[in-house]
Structures are given as C-alpha cells and as structure tokens.
Design a protein around this motif. Structure first.
Motif, PDB file in Angstrom:
ATOM      1  N   UNK A 112       0.832  -1.212   0.000  1.00  0.00           N
ATOM      2  CA  UNK A 112       0.000   0.000   0.000  1.00  0.00           C
ATOM      3  C   UNK A 112       0.860   1.254   0.000  1.00  0.00           C
ATOM      4  N   UNK A 113       1.936   1.217   0.745  1.00  0.00           N
ATOM      5  CA  UNK A 113       2.821   2.381   0.810  1.00  0.00           C
ATOM      6  C   UNK A 113       3.549   2.600  -0.520  1.00  0.00           C
ATOM      7  N   UNK A 114       3.948   1.517  -1.174  1.00  0.00           N
ATOM      8  CA  UNK A 114       4.580   1.640  -2.490  1.00  0.00           C
ATOM      9  C   UNK A 114       3.590   2.223  -3.496  1.00  0.00           C
ATOM     10  N   UNK A 115       2.326   1.820  -3.367  1.00  0.00           N
ATOM     11  CA  UNK A 115       1.283   2.356  -4.241  1.00  0.00           C
ATOM     12  C   UNK A 115       1.093   3.859  -3.978  1.00  0.00           C
ATOM     13  N   UNK A 116       1.121   4.249  -2.702  1.00  0.00           N
ATOM     14  CA  UNK A 116       1.009   5.665  -2.335  1.00  0.00           C
ATOM     15  C   UNK A 116       2.071   6.503  -3.039  1.00  0.00           C
ATOM     16  N   UNK A 117       3.297   5.993  -3.004  1.00  0.00           N
ATOM     17  CA  UNK A 117       4.422   6.727  -3.599  1.00  0.00           C
ATOM     18  C   UNK A 117       4.290   6.748  -5.116  1.00  0.00           C
ATOM     19  N   UNK A 118       3.869   5.623  -5.678  1.00  0.00           N
ATOM     20  CA  UNK A 118       3.698   5.552  -7.128  1.00  0.00           C
ATOM     21  C   UNK A 118       2.732   6.608  -7.651  1.00  0.00           C
ATOM     22  N   UNK A 119       1.697   6.918  -6.884  1.00  0.00           N
ATOM     23  CA  UNK A 119       0.731   7.933  -7.285  1.00  0.00           C
ATOM     24  C   UNK A 119       1.332   9.338  -7.277  1.00  0.00           C
ATOM     25  N   UNK A 120       2.461   9.498  -6.581  1.00  0.00           N
ATOM     26  CA  UNK A 120       3.092  10.819  -6.466  1.00  0.00           C
ATOM     27  C   UNK A 120       4.265  10.989  -7.423  1.00  0.00           C
ATOM     28  N   UNK A 121       4.446  10.005  -8.290  1.00  0.00           N
ATOM     29  CA  UNK A 121       5.453  10.099  -9.353  1.00  0.00           C
ATOM     30  C   UNK A 121       4.735  10.077 -10.687  1.00  0.00           C
ATOM     31  N   UNK A 164       4.979   6.233 -16.288  1.00  0.00           N
ATOM     32  CA  UNK A 164       4.544   4.845 -16.313  1.00  0.00           C
ATOM     33  C   UNK A 164       5.628   3.963 -15.698  1.00  0.00           C
ATOM     34  N   UNK A 165       5.225   3.100 -14.763  1.00  0.00           N
ATOM     35  CA  UNK A 165       6.215   2.246 -14.109  1.00  0.00           C
ATOM     36  C   UNK A 165       6.563   1.045 -14.995  1.00  0.00           C
ATOM     37  N   UNK A 166       7.734   0.478 -14.739  1.00  0.00           N
ATOM     38  CA  UNK A 166       8.193  -0.719 -15.454  1.00  0.00           C
ATOM     39  C   UNK A 166       8.913  -1.607 -14.444  1.00  0.00           C
ATOM     40  N   UNK A 167       8.243  -2.664 -14.021  1.00  0.00           N
ATOM     41  CA  UNK A 167       8.786  -3.508 -12.962  1.00  0.00           C
ATOM     42  C   UNK A 167       9.961  -4.357 -13.446  1.00  0.00           C
ATOM     43  N   UNK A 168       9.943  -4.778 -14.700  1.00  0.00           N
ATOM     44  CA  UNK A 168      10.931  -5.741 -15.188  1.00  0.00           C
ATOM     45  C   UNK A 168      12.182  -5.104 -15.786  1.00  0.00           C
TER      46      UNK A 168
END
Length: 313
Positions: A98-107, A110-114
């Motif tokens: 949940x905390x990682x998701x919180x931060x992701x919304x503030x950047x 588009x994320x790329x996990x791989x």
C-alpha cells in the motif's frame, strides 16, 4: 542529513572482515547491517555492500514523507519502486504494498517492474521513513570466479575485494602492490573497482597465469616476475597474502624476508596468513593497527588472519 544509506549482507564467517572493511571505507562500522554516510561508494566495489539508497526525502511521519515526495515533482518513465526491509521494521507485507502504491501515485510516469530506467526504494529504520534512489550491487564481479587460471589455495573473491578496500581506504588514486600476487585474484578485484594496482611474484609460471587472467577480463596492470626485494617502485600500500605454509616448507625466515622487503617500499601493509605471525611483524618496524580473522566454515577449523600494519614513527 547523511546523503546515503548502505545495507550490508555477509556470512557469519566473514562478519569480522565486513566490519573491518567498513572501518576503512567509511571510517565507521555498520550497525544492524546498515550505515549512513556522506561518502558515495559503488556497492559493487565490495562483496558485502548489498545496496546504496541515495536519500531524496526522509521523515518520522509517513504522511509528511509523501508530501515531500510530491514536492519533488518527479517525472520519469519506466520507474520501479521497492520496499527495503531493514532491521527492526515490522511493517506487514500488505501495508508495504500500500505504501509503495502511495508513492507511485506521487510520481508522474509509467512504471516498469521488469526493465526499469530507475529504481526508487522506501524503508523505515528506527521510526524514520526514507525514500530515495536504490543502487544495487550488480555482482558483475562474480565472473572472476570463472577465471582461466586458478589455484586451489587462492583466497576467495570476497576476501580479495575487502583487502583492496582496506589497503586503498576507498581511494582510487593510491598506488597498491600485491606483493605475492599468485594468479591475480586480488588484482582482478582491484582492476574491476578501478584501483591502481601492480603485482609481483617470484614464480614465473604464476606470473604468466596472472597476466592471462587479467587479459581474459580486459584489465591492464603490471605483473612483475621478481623477488620482492628487487622491486624498486614505491607504493602507498601493499597487500601480502602468505599462503606458503599450506603447500611449501617456507620458514619464518622466508616469510620475514617477504615482509621486510615489502616494508622497504611502503608505509602501510595489509598481511594475510593462516598462522600467527604477530611476532614476525613486530620485528619489521611496523605496528599492528587493526586485525580480524576469517573462517572458511562455521566450524572455524581453518581461518585466515588479516593484519593492518603501519610503519612506526
């Protein structure tokens, strides 16, 4: 605020060595496998540094940290965010996500996990939240384990990397000598990390093997086929690995000759031996300033001893 947070990982047999290396890289010891510093060190230069967090924001209040991240106005494509679990952090797995998701919304991006272009990380240590860029040990140096020429009694790669850092004190400018270089195990790690090193060995075949190993990985460094007493160059530090008692009948006189001859061309020695040579060192005009022991197994039935020595006066 310190700029960097380093995390460490080591086997119990190498705990003392990890601590010794930390003292010479950072001038302080890691605590709970973590260390804060203003020094920017490449994690891959050490076998024990697992990760470096380049701190962007920190706060003992999580909501405040989120606001600080938002103020950074980060815009980047292909980012990734990780949660670093450190000693004492009891945050549950679901809460971490949940905390990682919180931060992701503030950047913004588009994320790329791989295949990320950049990796950010969040961690909590002693009640303080830290956010920053995560730089991992890329372990590319593991390739040295497949060097063309090897020797059964050569020191391990982890020890070799630590010896270079202890000798150089994290400086790339210091000129170092590997006084009994063997097949070049220590030299490979120094070259990988960008240190200025030369080597010598009295055995001609061994020198050829060291040069072959260096060439195999496209490293360039001088390897002298010479008795150490005939080396005239001067060095700011020298590493002496003394494995002789494992496979020859080298006497204390032989070992004293190597140490005394090396002591003529440097003011600082890092000496490795499987036997106690404290008395021999004291006869060379050097004082022991630091020491550790590295066991080959948890049973501790075989250990290498490492002495850091400085010239008296």
């Amino acid at each position: 605020m310190n700029k960097y947070l380093y995390s460490f990982n080591c086997d119990s047999t190498e705990r003392e060595l990890c601590t010794l290396e930390s003292r010479y890289i950072f001038n302080k010891e890691e605590k709970n496998k973590l260390l804060f510093s203003d020094l920017k060190i490449d994690p891959s230069s050490s076998a024990f540094i697992k990760n470096r967090l380049d701190i962007i924001s920190c706060s003992n209040d999580y909501s405040t940290l989120l606001n600080e991240i938002k103020k950074e106005n980060i815009r980047i494509e292909g980012f990734k965010i990780e949660y670093l679990v450190v000693d004492g952090d009891a945050t549950e797995y679901t809460d971490r996500l949940n905390k990682l998701r919180d931060i992701g919304y503030r950047i913004e991006g588009v994320h790329d996990y791989y295949n990320p272009t950049i990796t950010y990380a969040l961690c909590c240590y002693e009640g303080v939240w830290y956010f920053g860029v995560s730089i991992k040990n890329n372990i590319a140096w593991h390739k040295h384990k497949q060097k063309p020429c090897s020797f059964s009694n050569s020191i391990g790669v982890n020890i070799a990397k630590a010896l270079v850092n202890i000798a150089a004190k994290a400086s790339k400018e210091k000129k170092i000598l590997d006084a009994c270089c063997g097949v070049g195990t220590i030299m490979l790690e120094a070259c990988f990390a960008g240190n200025n090193i030369e080597g010598c060995d009295i055995n001609e075949k061994t020198c050829k093997n060291a040069r072959k190993n260096l060439s195999h990985f496209n490293y360039t460094a001088n390897v002298y086929h010479s008795d150490i007493k005939d080396i005239s160059n001067r060095y700011e530090a020298a590493i002496i690995d003394l494995p002789y008692n494992l496979f020859t009948n080298a006497t204390d006189t032989d070992i004293l000759h190597i140490i005394e001859s090396t002591a003529e061309i440097t003011d600082r020695l890092v000496i490795v031996s499987t036997s106690d040579i404290t008395d021999l060192i004291s006869n060379t005009g050097f004082r022991i300033s630091d020491y550790c022991s590295v066991s080959k197994s948890r049973k501790g039935n075989f250990a290498r001893k490492i002495w850091v020595c400085e010239k008296n006066g």
